[in-house]
Design a protein around this motif. Structure first.
Motif, short mmCIF file in Angstrom:
data_model
loop_
_atom_site.label_atom_id
_atom_site.label_comp_id
_atom_site.label_asym_id
_atom_site.label_seq_id
_atom_site.Cartn_x
_atom_site.Cartn_y
_atom_site.Cartn_z
N VAL A 138 -36.19 40.82 39.04
CA VAL A 138 -37.53 41.35 38.77
C VAL A 138 -38.54 40.70 39.72
CG1 VAL A 138 -39.37 41.58 37.05
CG2 VAL A 138 -36.97 41.83 36.37
N TYR A 139 -38.40 39.39 39.93
CA TYR A 139 -39.31 38.70 40.86
C TYR A 139 -39.14 39.23 42.29
CZ TYR A 139 -39.74 35.43 36.94
OH TYR A 139 -39.95 34.88 35.70
N TRP A 140 -37.88 39.42 42.69
CA TRP A 140 -37.62 39.99 44.01
C TRP A 140 -38.27 41.37 44.12
CZ3 TRP A 140 -36.54 37.42 48.07
CH2 TRP A 140 -35.68 36.32 48.04
N MET A 141 -38.09 42.17 43.08
CA MET A 141 -38.64 43.53 43.08
C MET A 141 -40.16 43.50 43.24
SD MET A 141 -40.31 45.75 40.78
CE MET A 141 -39.92 45.04 39.19
N LEU A 142 -40.82 42.62 42.51
CA LEU A 142 -42.29 42.52 42.61
C LEU A 142 -42.71 42.04 44.00
CD1 LEU A 142 -43.05 40.93 39.12
CD2 LEU A 142 -43.53 43.28 39.83
N GLY A 143 -41.97 41.06 44.54
CA GLY A 143 -42.30 40.55 45.87
C GLY A 143 -42.14 41.61 46.94
N PHE A 144 -41.02 42.36 46.89
CA PHE A 144 -40.82 43.41 47.88
C PHE A 144 -41.79 44.57 47.65
CE2 PHE A 144 -36.62 41.43 48.61
CZ PHE A 144 -36.67 41.38 49.99
N GLY A 145 -42.24 44.75 46.41
CA GLY A 145 -43.24 45.78 46.15
C GLY A 145 -44.55 45.48 46.85
N VAL A 146 -45.00 44.23 46.76
CA VAL A 146 -46.24 43.82 47.44
C VAL A 146 -46.06 43.92 48.96
CG1 VAL A 146 -47.84 41.91 47.83
CG2 VAL A 146 -46.95 42.35 45.52
N PHE A 147 -44.89 43.45 49.43
CA PHE A 147 -44.61 43.52 50.87
C PHE A 147 -44.59 44.98 51.34
CE2 PHE A 147 -41.58 43.38 54.50
CZ PHE A 147 -42.34 42.59 55.34
N GLY A 148 -43.96 45.86 50.54
CA GLY A 148 -43.91 47.29 50.89
C GLY A 148 -45.29 47.92 50.90
N TYR A 149 -46.15 47.45 50.02
CA TYR A 149 -47.53 47.95 49.99
C TYR A 149 -48.23 47.68 51.33
CZ TYR A 149 -52.56 47.71 48.95
OH TYR A 149 -53.92 47.85 49.00
N PHE A 150 -48.10 46.47 51.83
CA PHE A 150 -48.73 46.15 53.12
C PHE A 150 -48.06 46.88 54.28
CE2 PHE A 150 -50.30 42.48 50.66
CZ PHE A 150 -51.63 42.55 50.97
N MET A 151 -46.74 47.10 54.17
CA MET A 151 -46.07 47.90 55.20
C MET A 151 -46.64 49.32 55.23
SD MET A 151 -42.04 46.77 55.03
CE MET A 151 -41.59 47.84 56.41
N LYS A 152 -46.86 49.90 54.06
CA LYS A 152 -47.44 51.24 54.01
C LYS A 152 -48.85 51.25 54.59
CE LYS A 152 -45.21 53.70 50.21
NZ LYS A 152 -45.42 54.40 48.92
N LEU A 153 -49.64 50.22 54.28
CA LEU A 153 -51.01 50.17 54.78
C LEU A 153 -51.04 50.19 56.30
CD1 LEU A 153 -52.97 47.61 52.55
CD2 LEU A 153 -53.25 50.09 52.65
N TYR A 154 -50.07 49.53 56.93
CA TYR A 154 -50.06 49.42 58.39
C TYR A 154 -49.11 50.41 59.05
CZ TYR A 154 -52.88 45.23 57.83
OH TYR A 154 -53.90 44.36 57.52
N GLY A 155 -48.64 51.40 58.29
CA GLY A 155 -47.88 52.50 58.87
C GLY A 155 -46.43 52.23 59.15
N TYR A 156 -45.82 51.23 58.49
CA TYR A 156 -44.40 50.95 58.67
C TYR A 156 -43.60 51.71 57.61
CZ TYR A 156 -45.41 47.23 62.00
OH TYR A 156 -45.83 46.54 63.11
N PRO A 157 -42.60 52.47 58.00
CA PRO A 157 -41.83 53.26 57.02
C PRO A 157 -40.94 52.37 56.17
CG PRO A 157 -40.84 53.46 59.19
CD PRO A 157 -42.10 52.67 59.38
#
Length: 498
Positions: free
Chosen positions: A410-429
């Motif tokens: 669950v912690y990994w999932m939350l961490g990658f969720g936040v990381f994925g959010y910033f990837m989306k903001l900067y246009g990384y698929p």
């Protein structure tokens, strides 16, 4: 006559028919919940069915398998959270359709083409099992390695406008997949002396975080906007639409069957390769890929459902599992005193035809159940965002925890969720990250096996590639696809056209 009698066993026995129907229904909803995988459901069933007769046990497992592969598309379309890795490509065009108010249309199309793909995979199992198994057994470790490379090169289909960003995302995924203990030397890799990293990072936690949590965080930007109203005038796609996309569906179903028949691959790789194929052969789609193209639904869904029939081919003819689910089913057959492989085909052909018939019935039930309840399902998209976002978070937490019953996931999932959010903001698929994690082990293991079998000599490995027609075709394909993604390729074709 014996073949017909064996095919009719699950049709005439109401108990078996009911088990297949119940398994398919349950599989659809298990597959729709992120983290509750078909593999998990089938493995749990073994403990409940080991005292049953073999026919009822297999009937229930086959129903869950067929329904679960299809079910992953539901949340991929509605919430942009793939219920399974095989539905990652489906989300690329399914979710944009839901945002346009066409979720009912998307689910209807996916259901019909999934039925077509499943039928073609089962037909190939019934008609060409020995031929396809002979082809599958010819694959050497170097061939699986190049299949993995081919998958990584397909990041061009998932990378949006920037190939560089897509390659970075794919490489990041490979790095995440390499975390943990080396499978051959049992040394630690990228663990930084942290004990919790020795077992690696669950790709399900990465997938749910990257797609689920990041999508929820992105929707916080528009939390007060009105929900998109869904138009559900027609659920079953018109015959004209089916006929228009049938040629592509037949092509991608063939891809799915062949990929599914390769031991250790499965529907996720088949769906991604099929999606890339659709992008290459569809010259003028009505809607661009990634914006709600119907072809972007037809290709992955026909392929991953066709891969179900394909996965049974090496299992029944060679005793080698095509994917994780058929590996569990091999264990179930052993428990019931059966030995899957060439002897099963000759000594107990009734079992082979029973499995074919059960798969066909499960495919029919998948079509029936898939086309019902759509109006209820699409109401999820119409929920206010203040309600929908907690639902997404809850599903993501349950899905991540259910994999290993571990809070660390669950912690990994939350961490990658936040990381994925910033990837989306900067246009990384995000798709290539998940693809990289999935293919990391396939690449790593088969590179090791290939180089060890060739005495750790790159020259001998290359000679083996050139000497094998199959390896040479795969190597040439990898090289051509790599070149097609470089500026040099477009310059050459621009000069030719000029």
């Amino acid at each position: 006559m014996d073949v017909i009698n064996n095919l009719l066993i699950p049709v005439l026995d109401l108990k078996l028919l009911g088990l297949i129907a119940a398994g398919t229904f349950a599989g659809i909803y298990v597959g729709a919940i992120p983290g509750l995988s078909v593999t998990m459901a089938v493995s749990i069933l073994i403990s409940f069915t080991f005292s049953w007769d073999v026919y009822p046990a297999l009937a229930l497992m086959i129903g869950i398998y067929m329904g679960g592969v299809y079910g992953g598309s539901r949340t991929a379309i509605l919430l942009n959270i793939p219920g399974a890795p095989a539905a990652i490509a489906t989300a690329l065009d399914g979710y944009p359709m839901a945002q346009q108010g066409r979720a009912g249309e998307a689910i209807g199309i996916v259901t019909v083409v999934s039925f077509i793909g499943g039928f073609i995979g089962i037909f190939a199992l019934a008609a060409f099992a020995p031929t396809l198994s002979d082809f599958a057994i010819r694959f050497q470790p170097r061939d699986y390695m190049m299949l993995g490379l081919l998958g990584i090169l397909l990041v061009g289909s998932l990378s949006g406008e920037s190939l560089v960003k897509g390659i970075f995302s794919g490489a990041l995924g490979i790095g995440i997949g390499a975390v943990g203990m080396d499978p051959l030397t049992f040394t630690e890799r990228f663990t930084f002396d942290i004990p919790g990293l020795r077992s690696g990072v669950s790709f399900v936690a990465v997938m749910i975080g990257m797609f689920g949590i990041s999508e929820g965080l992105m929707q916080l930007h528009t939390v007060n906007s009105a929900a998109v109203k869904q138009t559900i005038s027609r659920i079953v796609p018109s015959w004209a639409s089916v006929r228009k996309h049938l040629p592509l569906g037949l092509q991608t179903s063939s891809i799915g069957t062949v990929i599914g028949a390769l031991p250790g691959t499965g529907g996720d790789i088949a769906a991604l390769i099929a999606y890339d194929h659709a992008r290459r052969v569809t010259k003028e789609p009505e809607v661009p890929f990634g914006k709600g193209a119907i072809e972007g639904l037809v290709a992955p869904e026909t392929a991953n459902n066709a891969a179900v029939g394909g996965a049974f081919i090496p299992m029944l003819t060679l005793g080698i599992p095509g994917d994780a689910v058929t590996a569990i089913m091999i264990g179930a057959l052993f428990i019931h005193g059966l030995n899957p492989g060439p002897l099963l085909m000759t000594s107990q052909p009734d079992m082979f035809w029973f499995i074919v018939s059960s798969l066909m019935l499960a495919n029919v039930f998948m079509l029936i159940f898939g086309l019902t309840g759509i109006k209820f399902f699409v109401k999820i998209v119409e929920l206010p965002r203040t309600v929908l976002l907690p639902v997404i978070l809850l599903l993501s937490i349950v899905g991540a925890f259910a994999v290993n019953n571990s809070l660390s996931d669950v912690y990994w999932m939350l961490g990658f969720g936040v990381f994925g959010y910033f990837m989306k903001l900067y246009g990384y698929p995000l798709g290539p990250v998940i693809l990289g994690v999935i293919l990391s082990r396939l690449l790593d293991d088969n590179w090791r096996r290939a180089i060890i079998s060739d005495q750790e000599s790159l020259w001998m490995l290359f000679k083996g590639i050139v000497a094998s027609p199959l390896s040479l075709v795969l190597f040439t394909t990898v090289v051509l696809i790599f070149l097609s993604k470089t500026p040099l390729w477009s310059m050459i074709f621009r000069k030719r056209s000029a």
